[in-house]
Design an enzyme around this catalytic site. Structure first.
Site, short mmCIF file in Angstrom:
data_model
loop_
_atom_site.label_atom_id
_atom_site.label_comp_id
_atom_site.label_asym_id
_atom_site.label_seq_id
_atom_site.Cartn_x
_atom_site.Cartn_y
_atom_site.Cartn_z
N CYS A 2 67.96 20.12 79.55
CA CYS A 2 68.63 20.60 78.36
C CYS A 2 68.94 19.43 77.45
O CYS A 2 68.91 18.28 77.87
CB CYS A 2 69.93 21.32 78.71
SG CYS A 2 69.75 22.64 79.92
N GLY A 100 72.10 19.73 83.77
CA GLY A 100 72.12 19.37 85.18
C GLY A 100 72.13 20.61 86.05
O GLY A 100 71.85 21.71 85.58
N GLU A 481 44.73 12.73 85.36
CA GLU A 481 45.56 12.72 84.15
C GLU A 481 44.88 13.48 83.01
O GLU A 481 45.54 14.21 82.27
CB GLU A 481 45.85 11.27 83.73
CG GLU A 481 46.64 11.12 82.45
CD GLU A 481 48.03 11.71 82.50
OE1 GLU A 481 48.64 11.85 81.43
OE2 GLU A 481 48.50 12.06 83.61
N LYS A 485 46.49 16.76 81.07
CA LYS A 485 46.69 16.87 79.62
C LYS A 485 46.05 18.15 79.08
O LYS A 485 46.62 18.82 78.22
CB LYS A 485 46.10 15.65 78.91
CG LYS A 485 46.93 14.40 79.07
CD LYS A 485 48.27 14.53 78.34
CE LYS A 485 49.28 13.51 78.83
NZ LYS A 485 49.87 13.85 80.14
N GLU A 488 48.35 20.96 80.13
CA GLU A 488 49.67 20.92 79.50
C GLU A 488 49.67 21.44 78.07
O GLU A 488 50.56 22.23 77.70
CB GLU A 488 50.18 19.47 79.47
CG GLU A 488 50.78 18.97 80.75
CD GLU A 488 51.29 17.55 80.60
OE1 GLU A 488 52.42 17.29 81.03
OE2 GLU A 488 50.57 16.70 80.04
N HIS A 504 31.52 18.98 97.74
CA HIS A 504 32.29 19.52 98.85
C HIS A 504 33.08 20.77 98.46
O HIS A 504 34.12 21.05 99.05
CB HIS A 504 33.22 18.45 99.42
CG HIS A 504 32.50 17.29 100.02
ND1 HIS A 504 31.79 17.38 101.20
CD2 HIS A 504 32.34 16.02 99.59
CE1 HIS A 504 31.24 16.21 101.48
NE2 HIS A 504 31.56 15.36 100.51
N LYS A 600 60.44 17.53 78.35
CA LYS A 600 60.05 16.13 78.34
C LYS A 600 60.52 15.39 79.58
O LYS A 600 59.76 14.71 80.24
CB LYS A 600 60.62 15.47 77.09
CG LYS A 600 60.30 13.98 76.97
CD LYS A 600 58.81 13.77 76.83
CE LYS A 600 58.43 12.31 76.76
NZ LYS A 600 56.99 12.11 76.79
#
Length: 605
Positions: A2, A100, A481, A485, A488, A504, A600
């Protein structure tokens, strides 16, 4: 996850709160709310959705007055996105915003229900409002700071909170395992989860430490620990340009941050390279004997940072003669570390909850620890023996770009430093590596200049149902990575594989026209894998070194990258993959800076 903001001063609080919330919307954006205090009363506004939805409600209510206020933008962890679950939560004259997780909230909820408190949300955060109200209306005689302190002694879990009460001319904030920053103005003060929210208003900030409580008036700030011991505030001057947290003319933060990577690498290298000695200047919190007697390196990380750690698994054995374990932090809970291990925790924000928890548990084994992070003063830096800062500046886009490249460069520096200190690298080897590393900013710029070609490739394959990314050796983590991306921000299912693993199982998914991105700058073995894809009708998108004739013979879709050492080509392939994912998402009309269901900095487990 948050975002929290608060304001107290002479100006109207509403516009300040809405503006600062917009600057934190990357931390969460499924609902938002503000509370404003004026003339002994309080008005609370909430909206499921974006800050813009809350802004509409604020205007429809006649832009309520009040020079004290708190605000919150939410990423759901307990309870669905809704007006009821949005913050601030209230109890009597108390209003609270919280980031939290309260681990014992069910136990506290039952205790408070027995005392007559009624709960209207599904969140864990609402217990804080009722718990503080219980103390505030009881034995503390209306002392808000004392009420907050006593309430927090009953809480288990993580929190960054700001509390206000009707008729009280100050705010109270506190933190444990979640970030909170106080901004100092002339006749006003500010509170936020992150510095970028404050930059238009002040450059002077106080970073609240774990376990501290602050009483914030419009003209003074008092900081104490939970026992009441007072600390003199340490003011930090933020040197970022105000534009550093803005898009700067780019359509999205992500594209801006991709183009900031040459500068980010320069900053991460600055003052740390001695090409004459072939060595690196880093304080690792280890003496020479401790470095020479190291037996292995264990790396903890999540998400993109985990992929950076995987690169070290290939690099460190070669440069430093050290085997490397890389663990997903959330799966590290019951691992044991042996003496002679260097523990390295990687976190862009320095606040990643899973990484912090794993790090704390691992530290009980008595090993030395090191953090790689982009945020000075973040929670992770308080736990470890030393820190390598990536110096990338603020990164607003949810998908990590320049901070990932910064982590790779930091790991290159660490591997070279360990290698030289352990006499595993000769001076001339160190000089060669560092000389090539110092060329990276210019080489990255050369990749950025291929953006039009990469945009055309993205257009050609934007209708794909699935993407594959393959690489060998040090480029396998880059394949992971690149796939992340694409998932995402473009929302296209994508898988990253070691190129040799295609046969495989994954080859069964390669059909006519399936795009397969091949990172082909690290040896010739990948050519046979590219041919396997072509033989089954798949389309190979090759990122290859300039002049690579064999790659060009296999596929006509080749993005040529500047020549460098294979290990550093990982950075160039990364930039190419970032641009491919970005342009694909842009063509598909995705919300690039705020992809659905993501935030983030993941400060909850």
């Amino acid at each position: 996850m948050c975002g929290i903001v608060a304001y107290i001063g002479a100006e109207k609080a509403g516009p300040v709160l809405l503006d600062t919330l917009k600057r934190l919307e990357y931390r969460g954006y499924d609902s938002a709310g503000i509370a404003l205090a004026s003339n002994g009363s309080m008005e609370v506004l909430k909206a499921a959705g974006r800050i813009s939805d809350l802004e509409i409600i604020y205007r429809s209510r006649g832009e309520p007055e009040g020079s004290i206020g708190i605000g919150h933008t939410r990423w759901a962890t307990h309870g669905r996105p809704s007006d009821e679950n949005a913050h601030p939560h209230t109890s009597g004259s108390i209003a609270v915003v919280h980031n939290g997780i309260i681990e014992n909230y069910l136990e506290l909820r039952e205790q408070l229900r027995d005392k007559g408190y009624v709960f209207t949300s599904e969140t864990d955060s609402e217990v804080l409002a009722h718990l503080i109200n219980y103390h505030y209306s009881g034995e503390t005689n209306g002392d808000l700071a004392v009420s907050v302190s006593r309430a927090l002694k009953d809480v288990r879990g993580s929190y960054a909170i700001v509390v206000m009460a009707s008729g009280i001319p100050y705010l109270v904030c506190a933190r444990k395992d979640s970030p909170l920053v106080i901004g100092i103005g002339g006749s006003s003060n500010y509170i936020a989860s992150d510095v970028p929210a404050l930059l238009p208003y002040t450059r002077d900030v106080i970073r609240l430490r774990d376990g501290e409580i602050a009483v914030v008036h419009r003209d003074k700030i008092e900081i104490m620990d939970i026992s009441g011991a007072v600390r003199e505030p340490a003011v930090e001057r933020i040197t970022w340009d105000a534009d550093a947290a803005e898009r700067g003319g780019y359509p999205h933060f992500m594209l801006k941050e991709i183009h900031e990577q040459p500068r980010a690498v320069q900053e991460t290298l600055a003052g740390r390279i001695s090409e004459m000695e072939g060595d690196v200047r880093l304080d690792l919190g280890l003496n020479q004997w401790e470095i020479q007697t190291l037996q292995r390196v264990s790396i903890l990380a999540c998400g993109t940072s985990y992929h950076a750690g995987l690169l070290a698994r290939y690099f460190f054995p070669r440069t430093a003669g050290l085997p490397v374990d890389v663990e997903v932090a959330s799966e590290f809970q019951h691992m044991q570390l042996r003496p002679g291990t260097l523990l390295v925790a990687i976190s862009q924000s320095g606040e990643t909850a899973d990484t912090l928890m794993a790090l704390k548990k691992a530290k009980t084994c008595g090993v030395k620890s090191l953090a790689i992070t982009n945020v000075v003063g973040s929670s992770i830096t308080e736990i470890v023996d030393a820190t390598i800062y990536t110096r990338c500046g603020p990164e607003i886009g949810v998908a990590a770009t320049k901070t990932f490249v910064g982590q790779l460069v930091a790991l290159f520096l660490l591997g070279i430093r360990l290698g030289r200190a352990r006499n595993h690298l000769l001076p001339e080897q160190g000089r060669r590596l560092l000389g090539e590393l110092s060329r990276l900013p210019g080489l990255i710029q050369a990749v950025l200049e291929r953006r039009d070609q990469i945009r055309e490739i993205a257009q050609r394959f934007s209708g794909a149902d699935i993407y594959f990314f393959i690489g060998r050796d040090i480029l396998y983590p880059i394949a992971l990575e690149g796939a992340l991306k694409m998932k995402e921000i473009a929302y296209i299912p994508a898988e990253g594989y070691p190129a040799g693993e295609l046969k495989h199982g994954p080859l069964a998914l390669i059909t006519e026209g399936t795009p397969v991105v091949a990172f082909a700058t690290c040896g010739e073995k990948i050519y046979s894998n590219m041919k396997e894809v072509r033989a089954r009708g798949g389309e190979v998108i090759a990122f290859a070194a300039e002049g690579d004739r064999e790659a060009a013979e296999i596929t006509d879709t080749v993005v040529e990258l500047p020549n460098t050492l294979p290990v550093f080509s990982a950075v160039l392939c990364t930039v190419g993959a970032q641009l491919l994912a970005y342009y694909t998402a842009q063509i598909l009309g995705r919300d690039i800076d705020k992809p659905r269901n993501l935030a983030k900095s993941v400060t909850v487990e």
